[in-house]
Design an enzyme around this catalytic site. Structure first.
Site, PDB file in Angstrom:
ATOM      1  N   ALA A  43     -19.679  -2.654  16.103  1.00  0.00           N
ATOM      2  CA  ALA A  43     -19.056  -1.586  17.279  1.00  0.00           C
ATOM      3  C   ALA A  43     -18.340  -2.433  18.149  1.00  0.00           C
ATOM      4  O   ALA A  43     -18.477  -3.699  18.278  1.00  0.00           O
ATOM      5  CB  ALA A  43     -20.399  -1.010  17.700  1.00  0.00           C
ATOM      6  N   CYS A  56      -2.768  -2.331   9.104  1.00  0.00           N
ATOM      7  CA  CYS A  56      -3.237  -1.394   7.772  1.00  0.00           C
ATOM      8  C   CYS A  56      -4.122  -0.273   8.101  1.00  0.00           C
ATOM      9  O   CYS A  56      -3.798   0.603   7.691  1.00  0.00           O
ATOM     10  CB  CYS A  56      -4.036  -2.548   6.811  1.00  0.00           C
ATOM     11  SG  CYS A  56      -2.911  -3.673   6.399  1.00  0.00           S
ATOM     12  N   ARG A  95       0.231  -6.396  15.729  1.00  0.00           N
ATOM     13  CA  ARG A  95       0.557  -5.013  15.244  1.00  0.00           C
ATOM     14  C   ARG A  95      -0.800  -4.351  15.599  1.00  0.00           C
ATOM     15  O   ARG A  95      -1.868  -4.637  14.852  1.00  0.00           O
ATOM     16  CB  ARG A  95       1.000  -5.019  13.954  1.00  0.00           C
ATOM     17  CG  ARG A  95       2.335  -5.562  13.608  1.00  0.00           C
ATOM     18  CD  ARG A  95       2.879  -5.592  12.621  1.00  0.00           C
ATOM     19  NE  ARG A  95       2.171  -6.339  11.392  1.00  0.00           N
ATOM     20  CZ  ARG A  95       2.240  -6.458  10.105  1.00  0.00           C
ATOM     21  NH1 ARG A  95       3.197  -5.843   9.600  1.00  0.00           N
ATOM     22  NH2 ARG A  95       1.566  -7.372   9.591  1.00  0.00           N
ATOM     23  N   THR A 155       0.951  -1.228  -0.181  1.00  0.00           N
ATOM     24  CA  THR A 155       0.047  -0.051   0.209  1.00  0.00           C
ATOM     25  C   THR A 155       0.815   1.275  -0.056  1.00  0.00           C
ATOM     26  O   THR A 155       1.694   1.609   0.768  1.00  0.00           O
ATOM     27  CB  THR A 155      -0.976   0.104   1.213  1.00  0.00           C
ATOM     28  OG1 THR A 155      -1.689  -1.280   1.138  1.00  0.00           O
ATOM     29  CG2 THR A 155      -1.863   1.156   1.215  1.00  0.00           C
TER      30      THR A 155
HETATM   31  C1  UGA Z   1      -7.822  -4.643   6.035  1.00  0.00           C
HETATM   32  C2  UGA Z   1      -8.531  -4.381   4.920  1.00  0.00           C
HETATM   33  O1  UGA Z   1      -9.817  -4.854   5.167  1.00  0.00           O
HETATM   34  C3  UGA Z   1      -8.197  -5.212   3.472  1.00  0.00           C
HETATM   35  O2  UGA Z   1      -8.964  -5.345   2.494  1.00  0.00           O
HETATM   36  C4  UGA Z   1      -6.865  -4.641   3.144  1.00  0.00           C
HETATM   37  O3  UGA Z   1      -6.298  -5.666   1.943  1.00  0.00           O
HETATM   38  C5  UGA Z   1      -5.865  -4.827   4.296  1.00  0.00           C
HETATM   39  O4  UGA Z   1      -6.515  -4.020   5.472  1.00  0.00           O
HETATM   40  C6  UGA Z   1      -4.512  -4.523   3.890  1.00  0.00           C
HETATM   41  O5  UGA Z   1      -4.486  -3.276   3.566  1.00  0.00           O
HETATM   42  O6  UGA Z   1      -3.447  -5.060   3.772  1.00  0.00           O
HETATM   43  P1  UGA Z   1      -7.252  -6.385   7.769  1.00  0.00           P
HETATM   44  O7  UGA Z   1      -6.497  -5.183   8.531  1.00  0.00           O
HETATM   45  O8  UGA Z   1      -6.657  -7.705   7.773  1.00  0.00           O
HETATM   46  O9  UGA Z   1      -7.701  -5.906   6.585  1.00  0.00           O
HETATM   47  O10 UGA Z   1      -8.496  -6.307   8.748  1.00  0.00           O
HETATM   48  P2  UGA Z   1      -9.971  -5.920   8.736  1.00  0.00           P
HETATM   49  O11 UGA Z   1     -10.637  -7.218   8.651  1.00  0.00           O
HETATM   50  O12 UGA Z   1     -10.187  -4.757   7.828  1.00  0.00           O
HETATM   51  O13 UGA Z   1     -10.185  -5.341  10.054  1.00  0.00           O
HETATM   52  C7  UGA Z   1      -9.285  -4.327  10.589  1.00  0.00           C
HETATM   53  C8  UGA Z   1      -9.885  -3.975  12.149  1.00  0.00           C
HETATM   54  O14 UGA Z   1     -11.229  -3.587  12.183  1.00  0.00           O
HETATM   55  C9  UGA Z   1      -9.793  -5.363  13.066  1.00  0.00           C
HETATM   56  O15 UGA Z   1      -9.191  -4.756  14.125  1.00  0.00           O
HETATM   57  C10 UGA Z   1     -11.086  -5.614  13.261  1.00  0.00           C
HETATM   58  O16 UGA Z   1     -11.227  -6.229  14.496  1.00  0.00           O
HETATM   59  C11 UGA Z   1     -11.906  -4.261  13.254  1.00  0.00           C
HETATM   60  N1  UGA Z   1     -13.256  -4.181  12.815  1.00  0.00           N
HETATM   61  C12 UGA Z   1     -13.823  -4.629  11.571  1.00  0.00           C
HETATM   62  C13 UGA Z   1     -14.256  -3.578  13.576  1.00  0.00           C
HETATM   63  O17 UGA Z   1     -13.903  -3.203  14.532  1.00  0.00           O
HETATM   64  N2  UGA Z   1     -15.568  -3.622  13.242  1.00  0.00           N
HETATM   65  C14 UGA Z   1     -15.842  -4.123  12.111  1.00  0.00           C
HETATM   66  O18 UGA Z   1     -17.265  -4.075  11.798  1.00  0.00           O
HETATM   67  C15 UGA Z   1     -15.080  -4.663  11.098  1.00  0.00           C
END
Ligand code: UGA
Length: 438
Positions: free
Chosen positions: A252, A260, A327, A121
């Protein structure tokens, strides 16, 4: 076809293994010799469901090899994917030093046309910098091109996401580059967005920042629900049924962590400012996210009165379920905040404890436990910080019997309020009515 993947972290390794399973002959490159030795021995180093089996299978089929030599990677393939880390600098902008170092090494080894593809990214216009760097450090007369192919894998579901993308974005400077990338991704039949590299780079930051906005928005609504005895879960459900909004990323809780979303929001704010734009919309999302941990601490203080010397179980240290990545972990942030308040913490995570230990300074007030029950034994309160399946399925009567005082703060809204009440727990979820101790 032959493909080289430079950088074998969460994105690079899954990509390398995925390309190999598609039938390409892949060489993975990483500067970390110890890691390369483990990969060569079939150890994926990271925990990602389904990855270890596929790694071993592709190595067995002779389609996947690893090396520390970028020059070997350049010789191996006409197309080189760069998947190195782009962490944050103190001012929030992306640190592109790993990217630059790799590009200079590629330049030194170039002996004919190669397509260099950014998968990391990166800020918009990075492809121009990569192009200029290649031009500066390559012998005259050698042809190359630079493309952007951003990655949308989610940790914990990365193998699934690799094989089932919603779309593939190809930011290419020419038909020739488009054809090469088209060949790599020929087996996929999802929509392919073919555009220029600048647009592709913006797409990635725009997506991650939008996801962060969505999470912070529902967390803001959760704060309002807490002050009005409403239920954010039902609000999110009803919002999600509107097809224009959609149900995803409306959970929430403790907010977004990981390597990321927090970093990409910071970087996008910085990019906006560099181009004279006020991205305070994203600054607000970031500010809401930063106060999530404090919100959990406040709930604990309201329940326990004094935190000093209390034993608090923190259940979950990975930043999300199904990964060992700590992380930007909210569980670790909660543990640190508790330690700062004088509490003792008992930490449990099924996969991430070892990595957490590397980041959290050792202290006689920190204990790691192999089981949830070990963490709960004698605890004054427990915080659910990661939505692990094990926590959803907890025997709540046993939780009540194991803890010294049966108080649960649910940072991920995993538990069912009625079941909690029946088990006699005091329960504080996020954005939903609490259950009092009876
Ligand atoms: C994120 C993006 O979703 C991917 O599409 C992207 O490729 C990736 O970053 C990246 O740039 O490499 P990721 O960091 O693996 O993926 O995890 P997510 O599923 O996006 O979750 C991120 C955070 O948000 C987690 O801490 C999760 O617990 C939190 N989250 C997610 C919430 O608090 N509420 C939600 O409804 C969804």
């Amino acid at each position: 076809m032959e493909i080289t993947v430079i950088g074998t972290g969460y994105v690079g390794l899954v990509t390398a293994v995925g390309f190999a399973e598609l039938g390409h002959r892949v060489l993975g490159v990483d500067r970390d010799a110890a890691k390369v030795r483990r990969l060569q021995a079939g150890d994926p180093v990271i925990y990602e469901p389904g990855l270890a089996e596929k790694l071993v299978a592709q190595q067995g089929a002779g389609r996947l090899h690893f090396t520390t030599e970028i020059a070997a990677g350049v010789r191996h393939a006409p197309i080189l994917f760069i998947c190195v880390g782009t962490p944050s600098l103190p001012d929030g902008s992306a640190d592109l030093s790993q990217m630059e170092a790799v590009v200079r090494q590629i330049a030194a080894a170039l002996d004919g046309y190669r397509l260099v593809v950014e998968k990391s990214t990166v800020p918009v216009r990075t492809s121009s910098w990569v192009h200029r760097t290649l031009r500066l450090y390559t012998r005259p007369g050698i042809e190359f091109e630079v493309a952007s192919n951003p990655e949308f894998l989610r940790e914990g579901r990365a193998v699934h996401d690799f094989f089932h993308p919603d779309r593939i974005v190809l930011g290419v400077p020419s038909q020739r580059a488009g054809d090469l990338l088209g060949e790599v991704y020929a087996p996929f039949h999802c929509p392919k967005v073919i555009t220029d590299p600048n647009t592709a780079e913006i797409i990635k930051h725009a997506c991650n920042s939008f996801l962060a906005l969505k999470i912070s928005y529902i967390n803001l609504i959760a704060e309002l629900c807490e002050r009005t005895q409403a239920d954010v879960h039902t609000v999110a459900q009803a919002m999600g049924l509107d097809q224009r909004i959609g149900p995803e990323f409306l959970e929430a809780g403790l907010g977004y962590g990981g390597a990321c979303l927090p970093k990409d929001v910071q970087a996008f704010i910085h990019i906006g400012e560099e181009h004279g734009l006020d991205f305070s919309l994203l600054k607000e999302a970031d500010a809401i996210n930063r106060r999530r941990v404090d919100g959990i601490l406040q709930k604990l203080k309201r329940a326990l009165w004094i935190l000093e010397d209390k034993e608090i179980a923190v259940l979950g240290l990975a930043f999300k379920a199904n990964t060992d990545d700590v992380r930007g972990s909210q569980g670790l942030a909660v543990a640190r905040a508790l330690l700062d308040s004088g509490a003792r913490v008992r930490l449990w995570d099924p996969h991430a404890a070892a990595r957490a230990q590397e980041l959290l300074s050792p202290s006689e007030r920190v204990a790691y436990t192999d089981s949830i029950w070990g963490a709960l034994e004698g605890a004054h309160a427990a915080v659910i910080a990661t939505p692990w399946e094990e926590l959803r399925a907890l025997d709540l009567a046993r939780v009540a019997a194991t803890m010294l005082t049966p108080i649960v703060v649910d940072g991920r809204n995993l538990l069912d309020t009625e079941a909690v009440r029946a088990a006699g727990l005091e329960y504080h979820p996020v954005g939903r009515p609490s259950v009092a101790f009876t």
